[in-house]
Design an enzyme around this catalytic site. Structure first.
Site, short mmCIF file in Angstrom:
data_model
loop_
_atom_site.label_atom_id
_atom_site.label_comp_id
_atom_site.label_asym_id
_atom_site.label_seq_id
_atom_site.Cartn_x
_atom_site.Cartn_y
_atom_site.Cartn_z
N GLU A 1 66.24 -26.59 -2.93
CA GLU A 1 65.71 -27.95 -2.83
C GLU A 1 66.57 -28.93 -3.65
O GLU A 1 67.04 -29.94 -3.14
CB GLU A 1 64.26 -27.96 -3.32
CG GLU A 1 63.63 -29.34 -3.34
CD GLU A 1 62.25 -29.34 -3.97
OE1 GLU A 1 61.52 -30.31 -3.75
OE2 GLU A 1 61.90 -28.38 -4.69
N HIS A 2 66.72 -28.66 -4.94
CA HIS A 2 67.53 -29.49 -5.82
C HIS A 2 68.76 -28.71 -6.25
O HIS A 2 68.63 -27.57 -6.70
CB HIS A 2 66.76 -29.87 -7.09
CG HIS A 2 65.43 -30.51 -6.85
ND1 HIS A 2 64.24 -29.83 -6.96
CD2 HIS A 2 65.11 -31.78 -6.50
CE1 HIS A 2 63.24 -30.65 -6.70
NE2 HIS A 2 63.73 -31.85 -6.41
#
Length: 436
Positions: free
Chosen positions: A317-318
């Site tokens: 995600e990040h």
């Protein structure tokens, strides 16, 4: 060669398990069948919160805004300004299109805002007011006609800062309502809540499962799982910086993966030592330590090519890149929710204030989708127009033959009738002639 310095002990489950799915479906059915009565009953049961109407009045909303200190209002305005600026710049890239593909044949598309949008802002464990900016503001910039919001009470009361953020972002209707009952009320509608066409915003496992089960009845932004963070770093940074950024995201929840990919064994070992030190002083250590113990990983690579390959495999995600050449990863990586390039930035900036959207793909969904952005609230809808008789007859001849290749006689006759009328050519009938 790739080596694992620390392995994850657990694995994140994609989608709800059987018990969660069954429980959520029961709650959805209850709200669909009983409307406002079910919403009230479930709000009392799960949030210990009882009202005649869960929609906040203008006076209540104004009181929430007025409860902000001067500093809090300035900070909220600053964050919303950054998010609005970036969303407006994104919207400006989405152009309507019209092109004459052949003489007399005009094709085009329009970017049409979704009419009714419901935005969910989680607030049970932490009052995540930033999610109000990310959903409401983005939908507002997209041009959505009606935007409603739901957020649960915080510690038994209306979450004032969340409400203020929702109102300042431009919400049309604000409800103090959380959990599955909020998602169901927005999707199905009740006696007092008109239904929406799309639901957006993160939430816990039950909220995420409710969105998954309702997909198709309404649109959704993403299938959201636990927060994930991946740090890619070399020896241009130190273990304290890496450890801080890993634990800063691990505090989201005990099942939040936090991974380091590095080509420096010294940095890997220093990071482990710094994590141990920081966990003795971090106020959220109980959560972060469990997440790190069960879902933390350190992967040691020899080359930057291996680092890219591992990062793309994880599709996190990040992804925070702290290397001598972060642009190499920007240009080479394919699977990520959002990139944070260089030691001067970090995931927290993206979560709260820098301007990009923090609602991002998890569970390796970054392999096939990006995160929430203004385009998610738009439908790209095509249209066509034929301006001349000649163009209609030309397209009709091709359309007829292609339809008959597939056995669609009725389709062919739609084409043939236009060839006869606009082309003046006596083409054969694909269907029997009416004897009358």
């Amino acid at each position: 060669m790739i080596r694992t310095i620390k392995s994850a002990r657990g694995s994140v489950v994609n989608g709800g398990n059987g018990a969660v799915t069954s429980a959520v479906q029961t709650l959805l059915d209850q709200v669909e069948q009983e409307g406002d009565r079910a919403v009230r009953e479930l709000s009392i049961r799960f949030d210990k919160f009882d009202r005649d109407s869960y929609r906040l009045t203008k006076a209540e909303i104004d009181a929430c805004i007025n409860s902000l200190t001067g500093r809090e209002r300035e900070d909220l305005d600053f964050a919303q300004d950054q998010i609005r600026k970036f969303a407006e710049a994104q919207r400006a890239t989405l152009l309507d299109l019209e092109i004459e593909t052949l003489p007399g044949v005009v094709l085009g598309h329009r970017n049409v805002p979704i009419q009714n949008v419901g935005c969910y802002v989680p607030g049970g464990k932490y009052p995540l007011l930033a999610s109000a900016h990310m959903t409401v503001l983005t939908a507002r910039v997209a041009g959505c006609e009606r935007i409603i919001t739901c957020a649960p009470p915080f510690q038994g009361k209306v979450a004032e800062k969340i409400v203020a953020a929702q109102a300042l972002a431009g919400a049309d209707e604000i409800y103090c309502l959380g959990g599955v009952q909020a998602i169901a009320a927005m999707a199905y509608g009740t006696e007092t809540i008109a239904p929406v066409d799309m639901v957006a915003g993160p939430g816990n496992a039950y909220v995420a499962e409710a969105k998954r089960l309702l997909f198709g009845k309404v649109g959704i932004d993403l299938f959201a799982g636990p927060t994930e963070t991946l740090v890619i770093a070399d020896d241009s940074v130190d273990g304290e910086l890496v450890a801080t950024d890993l634990l800063g995201q691990a505090e989201h929840g005990v099942n939040s993966p936090a991974v380091l990919i590095t080509n420096s064994e010294k940095l890997a070992l220093d990071t482990v030592a710094e994590i141990e030190r920081l966990l003795t002083i971090l106020p959220t250590a109980a959560i972060a330590a469990k997440a790190w113990e069960d879902f933390g990983e350190i992967i040691l690579c020899e080359t930057i090519e291996e680092m890219v390959a591992e990062a793309d495999r994880l599709a996190s995600e990040h992804v925070q890149v702290m290397t001598r050449d972060p642009d190499y990863f920007l240009n080479s990586m394919r699977n990520y929710g959002a990139l944070f390039l260089g030691a001067r930035t970090n995931v927290s900036f993206g979560d709260k204030v820098i301007g990009t959207n923090h609602t991002l793909p998890t569970n390796k969904a970054a392999r096939y989708t990006g995160g929430l952005w203004v385009g998610k609230f738009l439908k790209t809808c095509t249209y066509q127009r034929i301006l001349t008789d000649e163009a209609s007859a030309l397209i009709g001849e091709y359309g007829s033959r292609l339809s008959l290749m597939e056995g669609f006689v009725g389709h062919a006759e739609q084409s043939n009738i236009r060839v006869r009328r606009y082309g003046g050519r006596n083409v054969g009938y694909a269907m029997p002639v009416d004897p009358r």
